[in-house]
Structure formats: C-alpha cells, structure tokens
Design a protein around this motif. Sequence first.
Motif, PDB file in Angstrom:
ATOM      1  N   ASN A 563       0.811  -1.219   0.000  1.00  0.00           N
ATOM      2  CA  ASN A 563       0.000   0.000   0.000  1.00  0.00           C
ATOM      3  C   ASN A 563       0.848   1.275   0.000  1.00  0.00           C
ATOM      4  O   ASN A 563       0.549   2.257   0.668  1.00  0.00           O
ATOM      5  CB  ASN A 563      -0.956   0.026   1.196  1.00  0.00           C
ATOM      6  N   ASN A 564       1.926   1.261  -0.776  1.00  0.00           N
ATOM      7  CA  ASN A 564       2.773   2.438  -0.935  1.00  0.00           C
ATOM      8  C   ASN A 564       2.628   3.006  -2.350  1.00  0.00           C
ATOM      9  O   ASN A 564       2.225   2.293  -3.274  1.00  0.00           O
ATOM     10  CB  ASN A 564       4.232   2.076  -0.688  1.00  0.00           C
ATOM     11  N   ILE A 565       2.977   4.272  -2.522  1.00  0.00           N
ATOM     12  CA  ILE A 565       2.930   4.939  -3.823  1.00  0.00           C
ATOM     13  C   ILE A 565       4.344   5.357  -4.198  1.00  0.00           C
ATOM     14  O   ILE A 565       5.040   6.004  -3.402  1.00  0.00           O
ATOM     15  CB  ILE A 565       2.020   6.176  -3.784  1.00  0.00           C
ATOM     16  N   MET A 566       4.776   5.000  -5.410  1.00  0.00           N
ATOM     17  CA  MET A 566       6.112   5.346  -5.884  1.00  0.00           C
ATOM     18  C   MET A 566       5.985   6.200  -7.134  1.00  0.00           C
ATOM     19  O   MET A 566       5.740   5.691  -8.227  1.00  0.00           O
ATOM     20  CB  MET A 566       6.922   4.073  -6.150  1.00  0.00           C
ATOM     21  N   VAL A 567       6.127   7.493  -6.963  1.00  0.00           N
ATOM     22  CA  VAL A 567       5.992   8.457  -8.052  1.00  0.00           C
ATOM     23  C   VAL A 567       7.317   8.532  -8.811  1.00  0.00           C
ATOM     24  O   VAL A 567       8.391   8.616  -8.216  1.00  0.00           O
ATOM     25  CB  VAL A 567       5.604   9.839  -7.492  1.00  0.00           C
ATOM     26  N   ASN A 568       7.225   8.500 -10.139  1.00  0.00           N
ATOM     27  CA  ASN A 568       8.403   8.617 -11.008  1.00  0.00           C
ATOM     28  C   ASN A 568       9.443   7.533 -10.753  1.00  0.00           C
ATOM     29  O   ASN A 568      10.609   7.689 -11.118  1.00  0.00           O
ATOM     30  CB  ASN A 568       9.062  10.000 -10.856  1.00  0.00           C
TER      31      ASN A 568
END
Length: 789
Positions: A563-568
């Motif tokens: 449930n993590n977000i990795m932008v770029n």
Amino acid sequence: MTLFRSRVGRFLIASLITVVSYTVFTGPSFAADIYIAPDGNDRNPGSRERPLATLEAARNKVRGMRGAVTVFLRKGTYMLSKPLVFGPEDSRSDGQTLTFKSYPGEKVTISGAAVVAVKWQEYKGNVKKAAITGDYIFDQLFIAKKKLHMARYPNFDPAASHFGGYSADVLSAAKINSWKKPEGAFIHAMHKHEWGDYHYRVTGKSTDTTLALEGGYQNNRQMGMHDKYRFIENVLEELDAPDEWYYDAGSRTLYAYAPDAPVVLTPQIRHLFEFRGSAEKPVRNIHIEGLELTHTLRTFMETREPLLRSDWAIYRGGAVILEGTENCAIRKCHFNATGGNGVFFSNYNRGGEVSGCHFDETGASAVCFVGDPAAVRSPSFEYNQSVPYDRMDKTPGPKTTNYPAQCRVYDNLMHGLGRVEKQIAGVEISMSMDITVSHNTIYNIPRAGINVSEGTWGGHVIEFNDVFDTVLETGDHGSFNSWGRDRFWHPVREKMDSLAAAHPELILLDAGKAIIIRNNRFRCDHGWDIDLDDGSSNYHIYNNLCLNGGLKLREGFQRVVENNIMVNNSFHPHVWFAQSGDVFRKNIVTKPYAPIRVNEWGKEVDYNLFPDEQALEKARQSGTDAHSLAGDPMFEDAAKGDYRVKPGSPALKIGFVNFPMDQFGVVSPELKSLAAHVPSPVIKNVADGKTASETAWLGGKLRNVSGLGDRSAYGLPDEKGVVVEAAPENSILARAGMKPGDVIRVLNHRDIANVTELMDVFQEINWMGEGEVAFFRNQAMQKLKVSFK
C-alpha cells in the motif's frame, strides 16, 4: 469544658497551620519555582526578586527539595565553561519532575563559548591580527551571530556541491610546498565511494611536498579519500577571503579578514548538558525546555568508534548527552550551529524524549540512539568480519539492558545538518529497541534523514515524517536507509547463502522485532526514497508516499511492503536470498520493476498497479504479478501533492487503500511556519521498459553498468564498468576466474567504462591470451592474472 475544647482546638489548628506553613514555605522540602538570571547572585535564595546566577547553583539547590520543581531562566546568554552535569543524586521521583526552562516570552541562550576581547592591528591588506592573552581553544570563531570560516583552500562557496567547495589538487606538491607551517591544519575528504567522509589532522610535513597526517578513522568502510571531493582548512597562507580566520597557537596570534568587532566568541566545550547515570542508578525525570543551545566544539576528530558492521563511526556525545536515564526529555529547544551532534542517547536510556526542537546547522547528526556493543551477542565491527557458526552465541536478542529503548523523537524540525561530518542522519539508531520517530521534518542534509545501522534489535516505529533533499553530498543511500549486517551476515555471498539456508533460525536473532515504516513522505533525488540495504530484515512498510527515488530491498528476510505509492520510480529488488519471505503487494509503481540478480521472488509479489501493460508483462515474465493491473492510477491532485486515488481508479481494484496526504512532518504551529516544503515532482513519462543490453563474450554474457541500482548492488564508486551477467561453468570466462556479479573495472591497467572499451583493450591482448583484470566482487576491488585461452 466546651470552651476549653474550643480553645484547645483553635490552638491545635493554629499550631498545625504553623507547621504546614513552615514545611511548605520555609522548610528544606519547599517545592516552589527557582529563578536564575545573568545578573543574579549564587548567594541569593533563587526567588524571582533575588535570582541565582548559574545553572549549577540552581541544580544544587533543587537537590534538597521535594515535589515538582521548575527552574526558570530569565532572558540572556549563559556562558558555560563546563557542562552542567546531572547525576543519580539529581534524580526525581515520578510526579516530582525537575524542569530547566526559559521564562515565558523570554529568549534564553546556553553557550559553550568564551568571550575573547581583541585589539585588532594591521597585518597585510585586509587581514588584521590580534594578540590573544589567556588559554583558549580556537576551533570555530563567531563575530556577533556570524560564524566565520577557517582559512581554507578552496575558498568557501555555498553553491558548491560538496563541503562548500572542493578541489582535487589540495594535496598536490605545489600546494603543499606553498605552506610554511601547516601543522594543525585539517584535511576533509569524502570517502572514495562517497559512503561518508574522512578527516585528518596535519602534524607536519614529511617532505617539502608531502604532509604527515593523523586520522581517517571516521568511516567504518576503509577505502581511502575521494580523488576530487576534498579541502584543507586552518592554513595561514590560505587566509585570502572575507570571513576567514586563522589562529597561530604558537605565537597566540589571531588573524582575520576584515574583522569588525572588539570581541569574538570561540567554543570551548563539547557538551552543554550531561546526564550521567547507569542502569543500576539512573538519572530520572529531568527535563530541559525552551532553550537555545549553541557554540559547542566540533567533534570530527573524536568520531572513531565503529558501529558494528555499518558504514558508521561515532562520537558518543552532543550538545546534550544522556547516558543511564529514565523519563528524561529535551523539549522545544533550538540547537543552533552546534559543532557536533545535537542530542545523544548513549547506552541505557528508557522513556527518553526529544520533541518540539529545531536543529539547524549542526556539525553532525541531530539525534542519535546508540547502545553498548557489549549488549550485542557475537558482535562484529566491520563489513568483512564474521563470527564462525560454531563460535556464535545463538541466543536471541540483547545480552544486557545497556541500550536505549522506549524512546521517542516527535515533532522536530531538522535541516542544514552535517555541516562538518557527512556520515550523519537526522535520526541515527544503532543497538537500540522500540524507538519511535514520528512527525519530524528533515531536509537539506548530506546523507540519510533517518538511518537504522543494523538489526539490533528492532521494534522501531518510523511514521508521519517528511524527509526530502537528502543524500546531497554522498552516494548509494536513501532518505530512509538501513543495514542489517547481523549475526547471519558473511561478506562472501555464497557462504552467507549456505549459512542462511542451513540455519534459518539465525536470521532474526538480532532483528527480533519488526520495524514499522508507515505514513511517511520521502523524496530523494540522489538515491532511493526508502533504501533497505545489506541484509535489512523484518520490516513492515506501508502507506508511504515516495516522490522520486523509489524503494529498494537488497538481500534480507521477512520484509512486507504494501500500500505504498512510488511516483516517477518503482520497486528495486537487489540480489535476493532464496526463501527470503519477502512480500510486495498492493503498491502503485509508475515505472517498471528494476531487479538485479533476483532468481527467487520471495513469498508474494502481486496485486500491484503498473503504469502500462508493457511494464506489467515484463514483471509477469519473471513469474510475478499474476493478479496485478496496469493503468492510470488517477491521482486526486498530484500537482498539489494529493496522491490519493479517485473513485474508479484501477488501484482500488487490486486492494489499494487511500491514506492521508496532510499529516506528514511537524505539527506544532511554530515549527510548521519555519519548515520548508517538499518540492512537488513533475510526473514523467516513465513507461520506457528499457534495460541495459547484453553482449556475449567468451562463453558468458556481459552488460554495461547502468544507473544507481547497479552502483548500489555492486558497491561501485560510480556508474562505470562491465557486469558479468553469466559465466557458465565450462566457459572461458569462468575458467579465467570470473563469476556472475563481478564488475570489470580495469583490464591490463586500462580503465574500463563500458563493453566497447573492454573489447578494445581485449583486442590488444587477444593474441597473447592472458592479462590482468581488476574487478569488484562482494563490494571490494580484487585483481586476477587471467588466461583467456
């Protein structure tokens, strides 16, 4: 009879009132507030009208008092010639806390400097000199509130990427020959692989063109100085720029470029407050609150104690040092331009707290927790060391209680750290248990914002922090960084693989309690947002917003990432163990995975959201992500930092759950008003799906080193070299002694940056069929005489 009883009753009541009044207002257990002021007198009673003059007198007076006591410091600056020490005799019972704090609305500064009167005389050009009477340490110099620079080469440049200015020719023969008396100068240099730094004191000249040095013990991965990132300070001949100074200890002469004040300040002590107890006799229930703490000595030449197998060496001290304490706290203090660490919890500490503080321009770390190596079972102290299995203590957990535990770092602003030392962190944790790091804002630092040095003994909670602009002067690191070189560790990977496979019970002997990383915002533009390096094990990582560097899991065990977000960026699994037990699920990635030497993909890698079908298909070719999806995550308002997904997002279909985007960092209004804001990234077109191409050679496969991932995985100082991807048993490459994972850097004394250069050099020796190769294996350079026949 009634009248007699009434009179007796009134007499007893009056007597009782007299006794109570004496006890409360005049007796030795009087629990009123105590006051001190710069113009006070230690013969005074310490009242508001007749305050004491020194902190030491107030501490001594409180020893005879019961109840909760507050020592109010009236406005002004208190110059300490020695630290204020609290011992077991100063301990307070629960409910009878002692607090040293500033009087409401008044600014109080605690300084470790001496005020030195100077009479400037002409010397040369803009440089003036002054004779100094008295014995002073001249380590730093302040005029008014401005910190000057030791005379240095090259001159200070705030825009320079490293050290405020660096030059490769610092140790050139020409420069050294130009210095008549360099004794007492300091060389500061980055580690050759940019894994921290080194510092040396110049003791003289070996020859006219070489220096005699002592030091270089500040990094626990000894590889020598960087060829370029270095500078020298405290040399008279380099006094040639505004705000520079130099002190000649032999002649007691101070030199400065265009000074403009009749007095200077120079720090004299390393610590301002010391809490000195033990597990058996702790210092209990003492608080420091609302003070500015400043002007302490630099400690880079005292940074020599290795922290187990991490890259760190440490100095056990800071502006405030706590050892052997229970329920002691540092609150709402401003650590301003301290020469070394801010707050240091050494060995036994329980219930310690650092909250509401502002750390600005510190020489080293802001807050450190470091236990006793004797509390570690079968400790090793360098990357290449290991304890043989048959001599290993196999009992789980710590050996003693002599380490920090149940402490917290909450609501602190930390920036401009590591102004002298570079192997530092906003919060450093080593040989500790159950440390909570919550709601801190950390930025503008040379290395990690938060660092966990090894797996001893876990239980930490890292939550709601805002960490960015990190790894600014070093390399191969992250905004959050950890190592896990615990009892199962061995520097030779093949031996460690076999040891972990045969004895899996070793894996969590030290990392016995899970470390939780949740609800943080990380951004690292020079490394990873979250970097779990070398054996980091037993982590649960969820609800984190990673804005640029992605998340790396190097070899380790029992990591759950969800449930993590990795932008770029994306997921970087590196050199995983078999049967790692790792889980990566329900995450949003915006680039394809970037695995390096992963043959077995852990317990579960599935139910993730990819940017496009190509990235998803590439993952599925490795046997992962059968239930994952691809598509636009549909962020609410990425430009304003809101990365919650909208209804209808494909992320919701794979089980992703939104988490708050407005709870990162400091919470107190004053610190919020001072804190910088994390820069919002521009969303990139990340669906490239490209990898480094492979080249067949001598029966094996090679490829160019490509990117920061390779640099980290193989322990390289830069992104040059050729990776051996495959070397089958009967291939010429294998018979020459090369193995998969080797990185060729030099062939026949020629540097090799890529496959093309390797082939060019090989052509020159092909007719002989033999040569010398230098390569990285197990993060160390090795050499072989090889035959290519």
